[in-house]
Write a protein that holds these residues in place. Sequence first.
Motif, short mmCIF file in Angstrom:
data_model
loop_
_atom_site.label_atom_id
_atom_site.label_comp_id
_atom_site.label_asym_id
_atom_site.label_seq_id
_atom_site.Cartn_x
_atom_site.Cartn_y
_atom_site.Cartn_z
N LYS A 137 0.82 -1.20 0.00
CA LYS A 137 0.00 0.00 0.00
C LYS A 137 0.87 1.26 0.00
N GLY A 138 1.99 1.19 0.69
CA GLY A 138 2.89 2.36 0.73
C GLY A 138 3.51 2.67 -0.61
N LEU A 139 3.64 1.65 -1.46
CA LEU A 139 4.26 1.88 -2.78
C LEU A 139 3.35 2.71 -3.69
N GLY A 140 2.03 2.59 -3.51
CA GLY A 140 1.11 3.34 -4.37
C GLY A 140 1.29 4.84 -4.25
N PRO A 141 1.18 5.42 -3.04
CA PRO A 141 1.41 6.86 -2.89
C PRO A 141 2.82 7.28 -3.30
N ALA A 142 3.82 6.39 -3.05
CA ALA A 142 5.19 6.73 -3.43
C ALA A 142 5.33 6.86 -4.94
N MET A 143 4.70 5.92 -5.67
CA MET A 143 4.75 5.97 -7.13
C MET A 143 3.97 7.19 -7.65
N GLU A 144 2.86 7.51 -6.99
CA GLU A 144 2.10 8.70 -7.39
C GLU A 144 2.92 9.96 -7.14
N LEU A 145 3.67 9.98 -6.01
CA LEU A 145 4.53 11.12 -5.73
C LEU A 145 5.59 11.28 -6.81
N ASP A 146 6.16 10.16 -7.26
CA ASP A 146 7.15 10.22 -8.34
C ASP A 146 6.52 10.79 -9.61
#
Length: 522
Positions: free
Chosen positions: A128-137
């Motif tokens: 789940k943490g990877l989703g926001p991180a990828m969106e931030l990128d």
Amino acid sequence: MRRVVFAERISDDKNERSDSIESQHDKLTRRAEAEGVTVVGTAVDLSVSGDVDPFQRKALGPWLAEESLSKWDELWVSTQDRLSRDDIHFLRFVFWAIEHNKTVMVLDDPGFNEQMHSRTGRLLLHAKGLGPAMELDRIKARTKDSHERRRFTTRWTGGIPPFGYRPVQRYVEGKTATYLEQDPEMVRVLREMRRQVLDDQSFFAVAKYLNEKGTHTARDRARIRKGKPVHRRGAAEGVPEQWSETTVKSLLSDPALLGHKKHRGEVLYDSQGQPVQVAEPVFTEDEWQSLQTAIEARTKTTVRRVNGTSPMYGVVWCGECGSKSAHKSSITKGTDYRYYVCGAWPKENRCRGVSVRAEEVEDWIEIYFLQRYGPERVTEKVWIPGTDNTKELDTTRKRISRLRHLYVEGEFDDSPKEYQDRMHALRTREAELASEPVVDGCWHEKDTGQTFQELWGTLDLEGKRKQLIKSGYRVEVGRKTFRVSPEPESPEERQAKFDTLTPEEVDRAKAFHTARASNPFG
């Protein structure tokens, strides 16, 4: 009793599709009322990016500090990305919460807290943490691409505008975009700063003047525009930044005052080799050149400037050894005695240490100077700008070298015509600059239309000091001696000096004074 802290965050980034602070707070409050918990605090982080570590956030960070852990039991957020959009920061917070036995409530993910306490659950949380991180990128990539596209346009790409300018929204070609325009109040400040520097004030004196006036810096003005309090680093909120010698000199030397766009501290140039112009210049080219000459002269001077100490600092000199005199005072039996003494004595042996009562010197300046020089015309130094494209020529040649390097590296393999057009424009500009002669600028004495006798009565002591320095006079005081130099010139001597000017210098002086007469405030 369950003690709860709300964590609310919103980023400045317009590309981030997130709930407003009001919406987050409303959701959290309704849930708290439904569950009957006690809200002990709300950490509101405005304009804080999702990649900032929760422990470093201004509002949330203190609640996570060791001394605050006993004040609360649960941390609530409306959505997971309000905690963090960085997967590493997010996981670090999760393990921290487990270690300190804290409950984390995510309104749109009811099973979040249970997942924290099992290996399988933590694996899911990591995903789940990877989703926001990828969106931030993706947000960062879109922002970077947007800035790249706008870099060489006249639009303002964001950040703190240069002092003298303010951001404005304009509707252009069906879209709203940000541009820069002059701020009249700041422009008046800049013109006053320029006047003081040309009037031989030190950078320290200018900074002191700005601080006494309560003039805000560019950073503080940007904070005020956003509704934030002014803030000096290392001080409490509400304490404004202070001007210093360095900030004054840096500001007055910044090409941004000419309306030029900069990136990473360097002026940007368009395909024709010209600076990208994003706003109207604060100073004309002539005003800019005279200011830079004055700044350079002050930077190179070996004389230490003292402000507010000597009534005739820079005017009174030792008649024995030629050193600048210092102003000394002492109080004896309640009476203040002031003296001008040789500034070199006793540090150097070249002088016996001349000491003269200050009142006598100032009275003699009043009487002797006006008797001898009263009928003399008051002059002021004005800058006659020259032409020197050496710096721009050097910059253009460096850009040609960089462009050639990019070509060799294959940057233009898909667009050879773009390379040819840009190289042709730079080569053309190089040839134009190289063909223009270098003509040095110079200072010229201009008659103000007054005599010293007419002007003297309108000045206070500080004004008299400045006028004497501006007119190039110095008073040399020795034991029973008093001499003013230089001696006044006769009309014949003035004409002889004028006759030594070259025809080009005469033409430039006449053209300059004609333009000055048509615009006396220029």
